[in-house]
Motif scaffolding. Structure first.
Motif, PDB file in Angstrom:
ATOM      1  N   LEU A 266       0.800  -1.149  -0.015  1.00 57.75           N
ATOM      2  CA  LEU A 266      -0.018   0.103   0.173  1.00 57.75           C
ATOM      3  C   LEU A 266       0.733   1.390   0.057  1.00 57.75           C
ATOM      4  O   LEU A 266       0.499   2.007  -0.724  1.00 57.75           O
ATOM      5  N   CYS A 267       1.774   1.206   0.898  1.00 60.35           N
ATOM      6  CA  CYS A 267       2.807   2.564   1.083  1.00 60.35           C
ATOM      7  C   CYS A 267       3.433   2.726  -0.283  1.00 60.35           C
ATOM      8  O   CYS A 267       3.467   3.836  -0.664  1.00 60.35           O
ATOM      9  N   ILE A 268       3.995   1.579  -0.869  1.00 59.21           N
ATOM     10  CA  ILE A 268       4.584   1.627  -2.264  1.00 59.21           C
ATOM     11  C   ILE A 268       3.676   2.290  -3.314  1.00 59.21           C
ATOM     12  O   ILE A 268       4.279   3.132  -4.015  1.00 59.21           O
ATOM     13  N   GLN A 269       2.660   1.747  -3.302  1.00 57.77           N
ATOM     14  CA  GLN A 269       1.667   1.955  -4.564  1.00 57.77           C
ATOM     15  C   GLN A 269       1.246   3.326  -4.677  1.00 57.77           C
ATOM     16  O   GLN A 269       0.983   4.059  -5.492  1.00 57.77           O
ATOM     17  N   LYS A 270       1.215   3.989  -3.084  1.00 60.63           N
ATOM     18  CA  LYS A 270       0.847   5.490  -2.988  1.00 60.63           C
ATOM     19  C   LYS A 270       1.806   5.972  -3.705  1.00 60.63           C
ATOM     20  O   LYS A 270       1.406   6.943  -4.239  1.00 60.63           O
ATOM     21  N   ARG A 271       3.073   5.994  -3.446  1.00 57.66           N
ATOM     22  CA  ARG A 271       4.215   6.724  -3.852  1.00 57.66           C
ATOM     23  C   ARG A 271       4.496   6.384  -5.516  1.00 57.66           C
ATOM     24  O   ARG A 271       4.894   7.216  -6.226  1.00 57.66           O
ATOM     25  N   PHE A 272       4.367   5.090  -5.732  1.00 55.94           N
ATOM     26  CA  PHE A 272       4.810   4.750  -7.213  1.00 55.94           C
ATOM     27  C   PHE A 272       3.462   3.852  -7.654  1.00 55.94           C
ATOM     28  O   PHE A 272       3.389   2.618  -7.604  1.00 55.94           O
ATOM     29  N   PRO A 273       2.597   4.723  -8.464  1.00 53.85           N
ATOM     30  CA  PRO A 273       1.293   3.788  -8.797  1.00 53.85           C
ATOM     31  C   PRO A 273       1.521   2.803  -9.759  1.00 53.85           C
ATOM     32  O   PRO A 273       0.678   2.150  -9.845  1.00 53.85           O
ATOM     33  N   GLU A 274       2.719   2.785 -10.398  1.00 56.79           N
ATOM     34  CA  GLU A 274       2.803   1.942 -11.279  1.00 56.79           C
ATOM     35  C   GLU A 274       3.305   0.495 -10.630  1.00 56.79           C
ATOM     36  O   GLU A 274       3.305  -0.580 -11.232  1.00 56.79           O
ATOM     37  N   ALA A 275       3.544   0.468  -9.376  1.00 58.37           N
ATOM     38  CA  ALA A 275       3.780  -0.773  -8.625  1.00 58.37           C
ATOM     39  C   ALA A 275       2.664  -1.685  -8.722  1.00 58.37           C
ATOM     40  O   ALA A 275       1.697  -1.389  -8.829  1.00 58.37           O
ATOM     41  N   GLU A 276       3.278  -3.055  -8.980  1.00 59.75           N
ATOM     42  CA  GLU A 276       2.205  -4.292  -9.018  1.00 59.75           C
ATOM     43  C   GLU A 276       2.543  -5.009  -7.904  1.00 59.75           C
ATOM     44  O   GLU A 276       3.484  -5.375  -7.405  1.00 59.75           O
ATOM     45  N   TYR A 277       1.366  -5.454  -7.264  1.00 54.85           N
ATOM     46  CA  TYR A 277       1.222  -6.345  -6.139  1.00 54.85           C
ATOM     47  C   TYR A 277       0.605  -7.556  -6.253  1.00 54.85           C
ATOM     48  O   TYR A 277      -0.500  -7.503  -6.612  1.00 54.85           O
ATOM     49  N   ASP A 278       0.961  -8.796  -6.085  1.00 52.41           N
ATOM     50  CA  ASP A 278       0.377  -9.823  -6.037  1.00 52.41           C
ATOM     51  C   ASP A 278       0.016 -10.676  -4.765  1.00 52.41           C
ATOM     52  O   ASP A 278       0.929 -10.788  -3.907  1.00 52.41           O
ATOM     53  N   ASP A 279      -1.216 -10.640  -4.044  1.00 54.94           N
ATOM     54  CA  ASP A 279      -1.257 -10.892  -2.698  1.00 54.94           C
ATOM     55  C   ASP A 279      -1.428 -12.224  -2.322  1.00 54.94           C
ATOM     56  O   ASP A 279      -1.730 -12.587  -1.098  1.00 54.94           O
ATOM     57  N   VAL A 280      -1.264 -13.138  -3.576  1.00 58.83           N
ATOM     58  CA  VAL A 280      -1.254 -14.547  -3.062  1.00 58.83           C
ATOM     59  C   VAL A 280       0.516 -14.909  -2.714  1.00 58.83           C
ATOM     60  O   VAL A 280       0.636 -15.266  -1.640  1.00 58.83           O
ATOM     61  N   SER A 281       1.406 -14.528  -3.642  1.00 60.78           N
ATOM     62  CA  SER A 281       2.709 -14.639  -3.622  1.00 60.78           C
ATOM     63  C   SER A 281       3.299 -13.687  -2.946  1.00 60.78           C
ATOM     64  O   SER A 281       4.480 -13.956  -2.460  1.00 60.78           O
ATOM     65  N   HIS A 282       2.623 -12.439  -2.452  1.00 62.90           N
ATOM     66  CA  HIS A 282       3.258 -11.679  -1.660  1.00 62.90           C
ATOM     67  C   HIS A 282       4.691 -10.909  -2.592  1.00 62.90           C
ATOM     68  O   HIS A 282       5.576 -10.362  -1.908  1.00 62.90           O
TER      69      HIS A 282
END
Lengths: 233, 233, 233, 233, 233, 233, 233, 233
Positions: F65-81
């Motif tokens: 969440l923190c990173i996506q706020k600063r870098f909107p292009e960040a991608e996160y997969d919540d299964v594999s983390h």
């Protein structure tokens, strides 16, 4: 198949690291277990040709015979299976004091491996035998001696309690050597190894099971610090 | 599903073995770990109704409060988590001598579990603390006491060396209890367990890791032999 | 290398602890495994010269022959490899009762080591064989005998269930001996060892895998408590 | 990333194997440990929609509540955490006889998991509790019952001796289930597992630690052989 | 030392359990490993004198020669080292169907031990070889056969994957036998044992490493249920 | 205490190896387990400032969440983390083919960690789920796909049989990943690990338990060889 | 129950060994793990009252706050959780040189525990971080520093390769500390421990997993030999 | 007993998988350990009759003599015990580059097994010896060579640190082979195995202890990807 090995010290089956000396102050050692008599003999001869003093560990009696024929000054200890040719140090040159304490008579081979290794590299070494913790009065009889050491090597199998007791009684660092003596739950030295690693007395560090050579080598490094000037920063 | 269990002592989740007494001379014990407070409470009440003296091990403080409310004579030790209700023996009735020696302060809970168990079954028990082998002079200060015991329980974690040293100094049988004290290579008491099993001193037998109850029970059986007539054949 | 060992009982490769007797009431024992025939022979002769009764465990048949030539009174059991010279106790002097129960025929060597050790130190010992739990009626046939013992040694390999079953049936303390009998997941006695340590019956303590000597020694210490007066405090 | 999974039974996080039935005669089972309540709920609902009878193991109480709200016929056992919806078999349809014997009260959850699993797949199951070997008379009181079984599931922790004793007394095959009950050298069920694998009584085979489901499933397969015609070759 | 053993079947070093038959329906088996040729021979002769059919496992070739000289009808398989004298069942009497599937050729000895044991006790046994999972098409070629079995014994070393694959394909119960085939991380069969215990397919239970006899015995018990009437309750 | 660390990339609690790229062709990766959210955040920001593409493994949702706020292009997969910022490769740039096969749904997190890692470094990755060997027909349905891969990552817990079966069916190298899925004798992934190491099918090499990242990284290295010219010698 | 403990330093739950100093030259250390904040506080206050300098390891932040309120000179390091009150040595008094090398940032806590312990007992200590063997150029950048040390402490988790590489490059003795950093086959530090014990470079001895205190203590003992006169014999 | 095995390639004790070629592109390999000389000879002859190129691993010298008498073109390496008959590839045909790096001379047999296996299947293989991490300058001297490899096989015993150091220095995938070289805590290669699995450098995957063949086979698969076109999707 291309085999890369352009080192002039390459014997085909082994490579002599003749510059180890410069890097760590001490020459390489020949570990004879797992080599044929012939292989060990060739390595030792080549090292002597280059003037390197030879310490061979776990040397078979047959190897000792061959080597002593060619190098009459070679010394062999048939308990520890240590073979030495061209040691740099005479008895008079030995310095400081390493004491090797062995818990039982079956730990003697490993203890002598440690003591002779320390001597080979220039330390005065003394052996104290049969001071296992099951008859602890014998250890107390030796306490005066133990307190004079710069460093103590404590060798024990089975429950491996000796180093912990010693470290609680002296100020010198203790190098602990677990041995594979014992049966059943001794699990080939594992029991002694774990006991030494978890000892509640500080001032102990541990080498591999039956590694008398490693303990003697480490004790010698430590012993040589005594009397040495500290670096200026 | 048919559930076979026609025993009148059946509580649904546990069965009271009210005839154990006849078979082995001692009543059953309540092991509270893994039972809810409610379950343990019901078992204890039922046992008291039948007049059975209750020894509960690993009893939670909350359980102790409940039981003490109902049975004001109940005794609880919050170090060992031993709870006793309706002990048969008064202090004056205790016989013989069991000495429980603990290596370190973190072995104290297990040691008290052993001592209180032995007392519950009629043995006079004494506790000697902080006699670990890393400071072995403390053990020697207690040697006179140790030599008066019919049986010694020796409790230690980490390298578990205490029982071996004790067994080399006294004539009494030693019951060794490894504890899960320690970290890393202590492996939850495995290191101490192996050390005790492989001790080079004879006269030691070992119980499970942290099993102060088992050691106290065994020590009591042994202690009660003293003064007893031998069977005629 | 200086070797510290000024004890007059020093044989070079072993040191006789001739005062062990005073410390723990029992003389030292010769463990022959890992010694040469010659070494064991010298130790035994020296001990006899000092009038010490000799119990030698794991004695090779060749050693027994040598010793019996010199000491015709020496007794050797070729199942347990126990060799005894100059035992202090005649059959008539043996006291109390130690019962050694063996689960299977392959546990026999360890069981006899335990029984002969107990006898050597003055206990009356009896052997009950083939009472493993896979045919539990055989154990029940022996229950009367087992209930007469001051202490029971229970010897078993594989799953090591015998001591737990016995301890649930009698009031005497049980010394459990795991044996290395079995293959695969028996892991050289580990399986039996763990089983004995975790038995749910109280009244059991355990010695090392195959350690019949240790069990017999411990059983003897316990057995000798019977009939002894308790210390006054 | 391309994810290949074109199965119409694909729920995204799990795939229902709706044809398992044809292959092995039995429908797939829902193992709830490690799934969220929501995930398990969705799977169970989808299976019911397809008319598959549902056996869910290690089902949380919250899951049971959700499911019982939607499927009032759902049955939940809060000791074993077994949840069943739409079982094919009524009590009257159950055939043969599987007896599940549990050593101690703490083995009860695993034992009930085994018994309910066997019933779910059509076997008549009976539970015999508290027949651990430390009080072996309790086992003998149940011998008549045990001898009527087509197959016996024997559940025990700690030393895991129950299956070996049972297999020596009956002619039926025994499925042994080690449990993680116990502490210290029980090593989370390893001790019981090794004991069961090395039992000296033939007629035992073993499933994973705490795997009551696996034992009940296997017992059911075996039980259904009884009364079945043999194939002609 | 008094040795209690008044059984008339006592041979000094072993006791024949001649009533095992009544208790479990099957006679005792001679496990030759760890016995001398002479001991095994005496046991077999005594059993034949009493009319007991003899199954001897791990029989040395020399033993087989001796026995075949005296009992010409004795049969010996030199792969599995099974020796049989006086089997009760002729080929025509064998019933049901046990299929023994072996992963590799080095698993053959264990597989034949299982198959011959099952036959000795009256089951029709068939052997399917070389169906390891590394070439899984070979297993599929045998699927028709496997599906006709009442029970399957699956024998595999190394990763031990065969039983899990088989159990996912058939409805019969699978008895898994890990073998000590393999090196390094195979750890003498431990790897295969753990793999079989943790298989995600239900319908598997496991015997000790290399225990072909145990698997064949268990398979026979199960196979004999087929065609048998269920008890009335 | 003097702390030597003059690297300009030193953050106090971690040091960015900004030249790793040159040495091994790939930038360093952020392993978030054991770091606080704040620490990971600082490292990621610093790496982005230097223009280094960021792959963060085991990233907590809060960090994402923190990173996506600063870098909107960040991608996160919540299964594999897996958290990725500034990947160099667009979907169109991905090359070759890595197939990640997962045995069960509980292996999915590890499998996605492998697949996303391979993609991050430029490999086209595809995921094949639910192909465990207990229902082997599902694996066969995917065989066409598997045979198109340059390299296969096979992820499985419990008995870990999947990689061996796959390697027997395809010509591509298989990277095996044991997972800690399972209970009891699964011993936290040890069982699967041993199974994979001892698989009888050649063409398998293994990474640490649950190490999806390591498998994806290795698969990517291998995949990138395809299409590459060989060095001239 | 009688509790023997007449020592005036007895606090009920712990006993201060106020004469340890005389025996081994160094005061006792407070190991806070497993003690309550209150217990540790009482011990520290009592030691300060007796004028003993206090080194407390694994001290919780709350404890540090309490102690710093009462003893404003107390120093606390919140990475290693070392708390020091009344150190005897000022920075200017520190002698010799102990270098502590840490493989990764997650080894930092253990490394600082070692460095601060060595300083507490009078050694000049320096910390070199992030020199793990996976990026070995970082180690080479520090070689000049490492070669000035009297003794080196090398701290590493996972494969534990750092000490072996260092010992091959310098002449000083190396004390190796395995850490519990890592997952899966790291087995809580076992992997690193075994790696360090079996290193092929001589000049290494090992302490328990995560035992930064033990390493720093041993390094200090060794470091103090430098500059010391040797005993005359 | 019926034995199912209608394959025309069935030799009674082994079955030749003559179609393996089609499935995985490579013919089956003969693993001679555990086969008699006669059995291996028959298999090799049958394979040659069918025109299959033969790679035999762990071939005894006597077997090599027999085979070379019949097939003079057979090649035998008496260090690795690799025997090859009818290799498809001439030296000129070998492609790409596999580099096998061995830590010590005792790792040579395993390293040559890997190199010769890779060559047999068509890869150009080169051997770099004596590059263990205890004398790391030797590894640096070979760095240029290592960086030209498509894939590197790193062979090491004891602490197994070589693969981690190599993987930190090159971009090629590393296949790590632990060897059983070492004593004590090396535990037959376990120490090296764990070290390699937990290495902190990515780009490593591991095969079984001493499995030079497996590493060479895997390296060959990987090496052959170089220069190959990628599939179109």
């Amino acid at each position: 198949m291309i085999i890369h090995n352009d080192n002039t010290d390459d014997l085909g089956f082994a490579v002599i690291d003749s510059r180890r000396n410069e890097r760590t102050c001490y020459p390489e050692v020949v570990y004879c277990a797992g080599k044929t008599i012939d292989q060990s003999e060739v390595i030792i001869i080549r090292m002597r040709e280059k003037g390197i003093p030879v310490l061979a560990t776990r040397a078979q009696p047959e190897l000792a015979l061959c080597i002593q024929k060619r190098f009459p000054e070679a010394e062999y200890d048939d308990v520890s299976h240590i073979l030495m040719v061209g040691s740099t140090y005479s008895k008079a040159d030995l310095k400081g004091r390493v004491i090797v304490a062995a818990a039982g008579t079956s730990d003697l081979a490993v203890a002598k491996e440690a003591a002779l290794t320390a001597e080979f590299f220039g330390s005065r070494a003394e052996l104290v035998t049969d001071v296992g913790v099951a008859g602890i009065h014998r250890l107390f009889n030796r306490l005066e001696d133990l307190r004079k050491a710069n460093v103590i090597v404590a060798v024990a199998g089975m429950e491996g309690a000796l180093p912990g007791v010693v470290a609680g009684l002296v100020a010198a660092p203790v190098i602990a050597v677990p041995t594979s003596v014992g049966y059943g739950a001794a699990f080939g030295g594992l029991s002694a190894l774990l006991g030494m690693l978890t000892s509640c007395a500080p001032g102990i560090s541990v080498v591999n099971i039956d590694n008398g050579f490693g303990a003697g080598y480490q004790a010698n490094l430590i012993n040589h610090l005594a009397g040495r000037e500290n670096h200026e920063t």
